[in-house]
Design a protein around this motif. Structure first.
Motif, PDB file in Angstrom:
ATOM      1  N   THR A  62      -2.892   4.947   4.809  1.00 60.05           N
ATOM      2  CA  THR A  62      -3.727   5.726   3.896  1.00 60.05           C
ATOM      3  C   THR A  62      -2.877   6.178   2.713  1.00 60.05           C
ATOM      4  O   THR A  62      -1.642   6.078   2.742  1.00 60.05           O
ATOM      5  N   ARG A  63      -3.519   6.687   1.695  1.00 63.43           N
ATOM      6  CA  ARG A  63      -2.802   7.224   0.532  1.00 63.43           C
ATOM      7  C   ARG A  63      -1.766   8.245   0.985  1.00 63.43           C
ATOM      8  O   ARG A  63      -0.614   8.212   0.556  1.00 63.43           O
ATOM      9  N   GLN A  64      -2.172   9.165   1.849  1.00 60.27           N
ATOM     10  CA  GLN A  64      -1.256  10.211   2.299  1.00 60.27           C
ATOM     11  C   GLN A  64      -0.084   9.624   3.079  1.00 60.27           C
ATOM     12  O   GLN A  64       1.056  10.071   2.922  1.00 60.27           O
ATOM     13  N   GLN A  65      -0.338   8.634   3.894  1.00 60.13           N
ATOM     14  CA  GLN A  65       0.737   7.995   4.649  1.00 60.13           C
ATOM     15  C   GLN A  65       1.717   7.266   3.725  1.00 60.13           C
ATOM     16  O   GLN A  65       2.920   7.249   3.977  1.00 60.13           O
ATOM     17  N   VAL A  66       1.198   6.673   2.659  1.00 57.06           N
ATOM     18  CA  VAL A  66       2.057   6.030   1.667  1.00 57.06           C
ATOM     19  C   VAL A  66       2.968   7.083   1.029  1.00 57.06           C
ATOM     20  O   VAL A  66       4.182   6.898   0.917  1.00 57.06           O
ATOM     21  N   LEU A  67       2.379   8.200   0.616  1.00 53.31           N
ATOM     22  CA  LEU A  67       3.173   9.271  -0.004  1.00 53.31           C
ATOM     23  C   LEU A  67       4.210   9.834   0.961  1.00 53.31           C
ATOM     24  O   LEU A  67       5.371  10.048   0.586  1.00 53.31           O
ATOM     25  N   ASP A  68       3.809  10.076   2.178  1.00 55.63           N
ATOM     26  CA  ASP A  68       4.737  10.617   3.180  1.00 55.63           C
ATOM     27  C   ASP A  68       5.910   9.662   3.405  1.00 55.63           C
ATOM     28  O   ASP A  68       7.063  10.092   3.471  1.00 55.63           O
ATOM     29  N   GLU A 127      -7.689   7.737  -3.309  1.00 50.17           N
ATOM     30  CA  GLU A 127      -7.836   7.864  -1.854  1.00 50.17           C
ATOM     31  C   GLU A 127      -8.280   6.519  -1.297  1.00 50.17           C
ATOM     32  O   GLU A 127      -9.027   5.786  -1.935  1.00 50.17           O
ATOM     33  N   GLY A 128      -7.814   6.209  -0.126  1.00 45.94           N
ATOM     34  CA  GLY A 128      -8.214   4.964   0.506  1.00 45.94           C
ATOM     35  C   GLY A 128      -7.165   4.501   1.481  1.00 45.94           C
ATOM     36  O   GLY A 128      -6.161   5.174   1.714  1.00 45.94           O
ATOM     37  N   THR A 129      -7.395   3.324   2.032  1.00 45.56           N
ATOM     38  CA  THR A 129      -6.456   2.693   2.951  1.00 45.56           C
ATOM     39  C   THR A 129      -5.971   1.415   2.296  1.00 45.56           C
ATOM     40  O   THR A 129      -6.754   0.642   1.749  1.00 45.56           O
ATOM     41  N   TYR A 130      -4.663   1.196   2.372  1.00 46.54           N
ATOM     42  CA  TYR A 130      -4.022   0.061   1.721  1.00 46.54           C
ATOM     43  C   TYR A 130      -3.478  -0.889   2.773  1.00 46.54           C
ATOM     44  O   TYR A 130      -2.878  -0.451   3.743  1.00 46.54           O
ATOM     45  N   ASP A 131      -3.705  -2.183   2.558  1.00 47.27           N
ATOM     46  CA  ASP A 131      -3.326  -3.206   3.532  1.00 47.27           C
ATOM     47  C   ASP A 131      -1.893  -3.685   3.389  1.00 47.27           C
ATOM     48  O   ASP A 131      -1.342  -4.270   4.314  1.00 47.27           O
TER      49      ASP A 131
END
Length: 74
Positions: free
Chosen positions: A21-27, A47-51
């Motif tokens: 997710t966006r937040q997981q990418v940032l983290d 916001e979204g989920t990235y593959d």
């Protein structure tokens, strides 16, 4: 985003497992002590989920090349 931003995002996300997710990418980027310029670009992600990392790089808003802010003078 400039070509240099693409390289920064790719480097920041090396070794990341996807989807994220966006937040997981940032983290993940923060955990890797990514530079402030790259984090700023990643904060602009929708916001979204990235593959994959390429999808993240494409989703970062584009900025024109040239003088500050956002160009090759960064």
């Amino acid at each position: 985003m400039t070509y240099r931003d693409d390289l920064r995002v790719d480097k920041a996300l090396q070794g990341a497992d996807f989807p994220r997710t966006r937040q997981q990418v940032l983290d993940y980027a923060r955990e890797r002590d990514t530079d402030d310029t790259t984090l700023e670009a990643l904060r602009a992600l929708p916001e979204g989920t990235y593959d994959n990392g390429a999808q993240v790089a494409r989703a970062v808003p584009q900025e024109p090349e040239g003088d500050r802010p956002g160009g090759t003078d960064r």
